[in-house]
Design an enzyme around this catalytic site. Structure first.
Site, PDB file in Angstrom:
ATOM      1  N   GLU A 143     -15.718  41.267 -25.097  1.00 61.41           N
ATOM      2  CA  GLU A 143     -17.138  41.589 -24.998  1.00 61.41           C
ATOM      3  C   GLU A 143     -17.772  40.694 -23.958  1.00 61.41           C
ATOM      4  OE1 GLU A 143     -18.722  37.952 -26.023  1.00 61.41           O
ATOM      5  OE2 GLU A 143     -20.120  39.449 -26.754  1.00 61.41           O
ATOM      6  N   SER A 221     -18.667  30.446 -21.814  1.00 61.85           N
ATOM      7  CA  SER A 221     -20.115  30.476 -22.023  1.00 61.85           C
ATOM      8  C   SER A 221     -20.766  29.764 -20.853  1.00 61.85           C
ATOM      9  CB  SER A 221     -20.439  29.769 -23.347  1.00 61.85           C
ATOM     10  OG  SER A 221     -21.817  29.469 -23.396  1.00 61.85           O
TER      11      SER A 221
END
Ligand code: HEM
Length: 355
Positions: A143, A221
């Site tokens: 994702e 991230s």
């Protein structure tokens, strides 16, 4: 509003969602949309390790050599270059490449120049270490999530489009629900699976291969404040970055206790080693579930998360995003050459007892 799961990857669910059908997220976010012909990608973290300022020039030359080797008919569609110092005090440079087809990656890696460089015994001695951490998730195994809509970094650079506002975000468990496989699969490793040294011995240096296992989770991230104005720089540098650093130091040093095999907060650099205002965390986890437990409970992430919720709708040039994947054990390669024994996946890998 649309689903984060692309239409061709949607199927009847056997696992229900965490939110009601009429759930609406508190602010908009977006996911990358890939060409439907892309079925599987390869993410390759190619590392150079050195110790001490006296070896920096040599390490950067190796970085440039690896970066140059990507300029190949079967090279990646996108790459970036990073630096971080690990908790043993070593400098680590990584050239991170993204391929939209694992067979092209395979052809690149086995091409004579690339293969002979990585296989050479010259890599096994001397002041530099090298590593390759490679995973190839299928499109139903990853994702993305962006707080912006242009020039997607990381795996997003392989995707030719961006979604409209997506539904699956803003609640714990939404990252999992953006992964298409979650519709019918908990993506758990088997209880008896662990990291195993299958070649060499970390304590003796040289060449070491670690075997992974099904459903190791990988998160990238990212934080990019290159274009941010003063107010957003202050917000990021004063209110978010110190807490992020504390959270990342915790995972780097205590990861084994919470299921995090390896955690690095890396700084993007140019080919001469100069830092740019962009960082990302790269974390390998035993499972998606262990990653979720940390994100929803650790005070550092909770603080960052709350700050983000307050400012999300006003973000302009501060680019925050993440990508999370799981990969089959057979689609992973972890190799360390002349690296210190706590590098990457070696730290938690079990060395088989010799008879
Ligand atoms: C989810 C903020 C760094 C792990 C989220 C969400 C926000 C957020 C707002 C919820 C997104 C949504 O669904 O709408 C941030 C910010 C960060 C940061 C601002 C740094 C500047 C990290 C790092 C990790 C991490 C370094 C690495 C472990 C996660 C995970 C989720 C998440 C796993 C998904 C949780 C779930 O859906 O259950 N983060 N985060 N975050 N973050 Fe972070």
């Amino acid at each position: 509003m649309e689903s984060a799961i692309d239409s061709h990857l949607t199927c009847p669910r056997s696992i229900s969602r965490r939110v009601p059908d009429d759930y609406e997220p508190p602010f908009p976010m977006w996911v990358g949309r890939a060409d439907h012909r892309i079925q599987q990608v390869t993410m390759a973290y190619l590392g150079v390790q050195s110790s001490g300022a006296e070896h920096r020039t040599e390490a950067l030359a190796a970085v440039r050599q690896i970066a140059a080797s990507l300029e190949h008919a079967d090279g990646p569609a996108h790459h970036d270059i990073t630096h971080h110092t690990d908790n043993q005090g070593y400098d680590n440079f990584m050239i991170v490449g993204y391929w939209s087809d694992p067979s092209a990656f395979g052809r690149w890696m086995s091409s004579p120049d690339v293969d002979s460089w990585w296989s050479s015994t010259d890599r096994e001695t001397g002041p530099l270490g090298y590593f390759r951490e490679i995973v190839s998730p299928r499109v139903d195994q990853f994702e993305t999530l962006y707080a912006f809509q242009e020039q997607l970094p990381g795996v997003g650079a392989l995707m030719n489009g961006i979604s409209g506002d997506i539904n699956e975000h803003g609640y714990w468990g939404s990252m999992r629900e953006r992964i298409p496989l979650s519709q019918n699969d908990w993506m758990q490793p088997r209880r008896d699976e662990s990291l195993r040294v299958v070649h060499g011995d970390p304590a003796h240096g040289g060449r070491v291969v670690v075997a992974g296992h099904d459903n190791i989770a990988l998160i990238r991230s990212g934080q990019d404040w290159r274009e941010a104005g003063q107010a957003e720089r202050d917000l990021y540098l004063d209110e978010i970055q110190p807490t992020l650093q504390a959270g990342m130091d915790f995972l780097r040093d205590n990861g084994a206790d919470v299921g995090c095999y390896s955690n690095r907060l890396v700084q993007n650099i140019d080919l001469d080693g100069n830092p740019v205002d962009e960082t990302y965390n790269i974390g390998h986890w035993r499972s998606l579930e262990k990653l979720e437990r940390w994100a929803e409970s650790h005070p550092t992430h909770l603080r960052i998360f709350t700050t983000f919720f307050k400012v999300a709708t006003d973000l302009d040039k501060l680019r925050l995003y993440h990508e999370v994947s799981v990969a089959d054990g057979a689609s992973q390669l972890f190799e360390y050459i002349n690296c210190h024994p706590a590098t990457g996946m070696m730290r938690d890998a079990v060395v088989a007892a010799t008879v």
